[in-house]
Design a protein around this motif. Sequence first.
Motif, PDB file in Angstrom:
ATOM      1  N   ASP A  19      35.239  35.317  48.098  1.00 24.75           N
ATOM      2  CA  ASP A  19      35.774  34.255  47.240  1.00 24.75           C
ATOM      3  C   ASP A  19      35.377  34.511  45.789  1.00 24.75           C
ATOM      4  O   ASP A  19      34.442  33.921  45.265  1.00 24.75           O
ATOM      5  CB  ASP A  19      35.256  32.893  47.710  1.00 24.75           C
ATOM      6  N   ILE A  20      36.107  35.425  45.158  1.00 24.98           N
ATOM      7  CA  ILE A  20      35.881  35.756  43.742  1.00 24.98           C
ATOM      8  C   ILE A  20      37.165  35.382  43.006  1.00 24.98           C
ATOM      9  O   ILE A  20      38.155  36.112  43.049  1.00 24.98           O
ATOM     10  CB  ILE A  20      35.564  37.249  43.549  1.00 24.98           C
ATOM     11  N   LYS A  21      37.164  34.249  42.343  1.00 22.64           N
ATOM     12  CA  LYS A  21      38.414  33.735  41.774  1.00 22.64           C
ATOM     13  C   LYS A  21      38.785  34.337  40.431  1.00 22.64           C
ATOM     14  O   LYS A  21      39.951  34.263  40.030  1.00 22.64           O
ATOM     15  CB  LYS A  21      38.356  32.215  41.663  1.00 22.64           C
ATOM     16  N   TYR A  22      37.806  34.909  39.713  1.00 20.66           N
ATOM     17  CA  TYR A  22      38.111  35.464  38.391  1.00 20.66           C
ATOM     18  C   TYR A  22      38.210  36.980  38.462  1.00 20.66           C
ATOM     19  O   TYR A  22      37.311  37.657  38.978  1.00 20.66           O
ATOM     20  CB  TYR A  22      37.053  35.052  37.382  1.00 20.66           C
ATOM     21  N   GLN A  23      39.305  37.523  37.906  1.00 18.82           N
ATOM     22  CA  GLN A  23      39.553  38.945  38.059  1.00 18.82           C
ATOM     23  C   GLN A  23      38.554  39.816  37.307  1.00 18.82           C
ATOM     24  O   GLN A  23      38.243  40.919  37.758  1.00 18.82           O
ATOM     25  CB  GLN A  23      40.964  39.285  37.617  1.00 18.82           C
ATOM     26  N   GLY A  66      25.611  36.910  49.099  1.00 18.87           N
ATOM     27  CA  GLY A  66      25.080  37.459  47.859  1.00 18.87           C
ATOM     28  C   GLY A  66      26.173  37.783  46.851  1.00 18.87           C
ATOM     29  O   GLY A  66      26.016  37.548  45.649  1.00 18.87           O
ATOM     30  N   ILE A  67      27.298  38.317  47.333  1.00 17.98           N
ATOM     31  CA  ILE A  67      28.411  38.641  46.440  1.00 17.98           C
ATOM     32  C   ILE A  67      28.992  37.374  45.825  1.00 17.98           C
ATOM     33  O   ILE A  67      29.250  37.302  44.619  1.00 17.98           O
ATOM     34  CB  ILE A  67      29.500  39.423  47.195  1.00 17.98           C
ATOM     35  N   GLU A  68      29.206  36.352  46.638  1.00 18.18           N
ATOM     36  CA  GLU A  68      29.770  35.112  46.117  1.00 18.18           C
ATOM     37  C   GLU A  68      28.793  34.407  45.176  1.00 18.18           C
ATOM     38  O   GLU A  68      29.211  33.797  44.192  1.00 18.18           O
ATOM     39  CB  GLU A  68      30.162  34.202  47.281  1.00 18.18           C
ATOM     40  N   SER A  69      27.503  34.506  45.478  1.00 20.24           N
ATOM     41  CA  SER A  69      26.498  33.922  44.587  1.00 20.24           C
ATOM     42  C   SER A  69      26.484  34.653  43.249  1.00 20.24           C
ATOM     43  O   SER A  69      26.391  34.022  42.183  1.00 20.24           O
ATOM     44  CB  SER A  69      25.115  34.002  45.236  1.00 20.24           C
ATOM     45  N   LEU A  70      26.613  35.973  43.293  1.00 22.77           N
ATOM     46  CA  LEU A  70      26.650  36.771  42.061  1.00 22.77           C
ATOM     47  C   LEU A  70      27.873  36.404  41.227  1.00 22.77           C
ATOM     48  O   LEU A  70      27.790  36.293  40.003  1.00 22.77           O
ATOM     49  CB  LEU A  70      26.674  38.258  42.393  1.00 22.77           C
ATOM     50  N   ALA A  71      29.014  36.188  41.887  1.00 19.27           N
ATOM     51  CA  ALA A  71      30.236  35.815  41.185  1.00 19.27           C
ATOM     52  C   ALA A  71      30.051  34.494  40.438  1.00 19.27           C
ATOM     53  O   ALA A  71      30.477  34.342  39.294  1.00 19.27           O
ATOM     54  CB  ALA A  71      31.396  35.719  42.173  1.00 19.27           C
ATOM     55  N   LEU A  72      29.392  33.536  41.086  1.00 24.25           N
ATOM     56  CA  LEU A  72      29.136  32.239  40.449  1.00 24.25           C
ATOM     57  C   LEU A  72      28.176  32.382  39.270  1.00 24.25           C
ATOM     58  O   LEU A  72      28.353  31.755  38.228  1.00 24.25           O
ATOM     59  CB  LEU A  72      28.569  31.252  41.469  1.00 24.25           C
ATOM     60  N   GLN A  73      27.154  33.226  39.438  1.00 25.41           N
ATOM     61  CA  GLN A  73      26.190  33.451  38.359  1.00 25.41           C
ATOM     62  C   GLN A  73      26.863  34.099  37.157  1.00 25.41           C
ATOM     63  O   GLN A  73      26.601  33.717  36.011  1.00 25.41           O
ATOM     64  CB  GLN A  73      25.055  34.340  38.860  1.00 25.41           C
ATOM     65  N   GLN A  74      27.738  35.065  37.419  1.00 19.31           N
ATOM     66  CA  GLN A  74      28.448  35.733  36.331  1.00 19.31           C
ATOM     67  C   GLN A  74      29.359  34.765  35.585  1.00 19.31           C
ATOM     68  O   GLN A  74      29.489  34.825  34.362  1.00 19.31           O
ATOM     69  CB  GLN A  74      29.279  36.894  36.881  1.00 19.31           C
ATOM     70  N   GLU A  75      29.970  33.853  36.323  1.00 19.88           N
ATOM     71  CA  GLU A  75      30.818  32.847  35.680  1.00 19.88           C
ATOM     72  C   GLU A  75      29.984  31.940  34.774  1.00 19.88           C
ATOM     73  O   GLU A  75      30.391  31.614  33.650  1.00 19.88           O
ATOM     74  CB  GLU A  75      31.532  32.007  36.730  1.00 19.88           C
TER      75      GLU A  75
END
Length: 227
Positions: A19-23, A66-75
């Motif tokens: 679930d990575i919504k931003y490209q 971990g991947i989805e958590s990283l995506a949220l942190q990057q956002e």
Amino acid sequence: MILTSSEMQWVSDRMKVYDIKYQEIYYEILDHIITAIELKRTGGDTREIAIVFQDVVDTDFWGYAGIESLALQQEKIYRKYVGSKSSKMLRSNLLDWRIWLITVVLSALAYQLPNNRFTHIVFLSAIFLLAFTPLVYSYALTSRNVKTIKKKRSLLKAHVISHTYLPAMLLNSIIYLPTFFTGLADGDNGFKLMAHWPMPALMVVLMFFTVLNYSFISLCRQMLRKA
């Protein structure tokens, strides 16, 4: 060792489960995973791509969560970055002594303007235009220059546009907040109240939204240049 086209396609397809919504974040994580897999291949790891992929995900990202958590942190990091750039630009422009001087001079000159319905309409129209232009401008500019892949959104577009809502929100507050102090219940009366403000007051508001307009349009251009 560079992955084969079929392996690249497999990794790309496999990434769709996350679930990575931003490209921008999606491509960043995808690039990291591909680089890590290629390093393993170079080191002699000849296992199936699915096994190597999962090994990288588990080792570098602590699995699916971990991947989805990283995506949220990057956002969050990007949102904070845009917010910081926006605040810095606003402070720089609003605290510029030249802007204050021009505002004082123009407000004094506004006493000489005819205090009639036509003049008020001109000022209010200009204020409305200045308040909503950044939102329209940023949407049009980012839509033209930022292309998104299927089922992904643009991090830049979403967060830059969210900041350009501010002038419109402030104008809405200026129009309707007086109703809380005057006891007026009808929203239209808030606008009518503003329509009868003295010309110097409208000039101050006009200058304020001129600075906001310039600041947020500049923010949009700057963020696009860095994209």
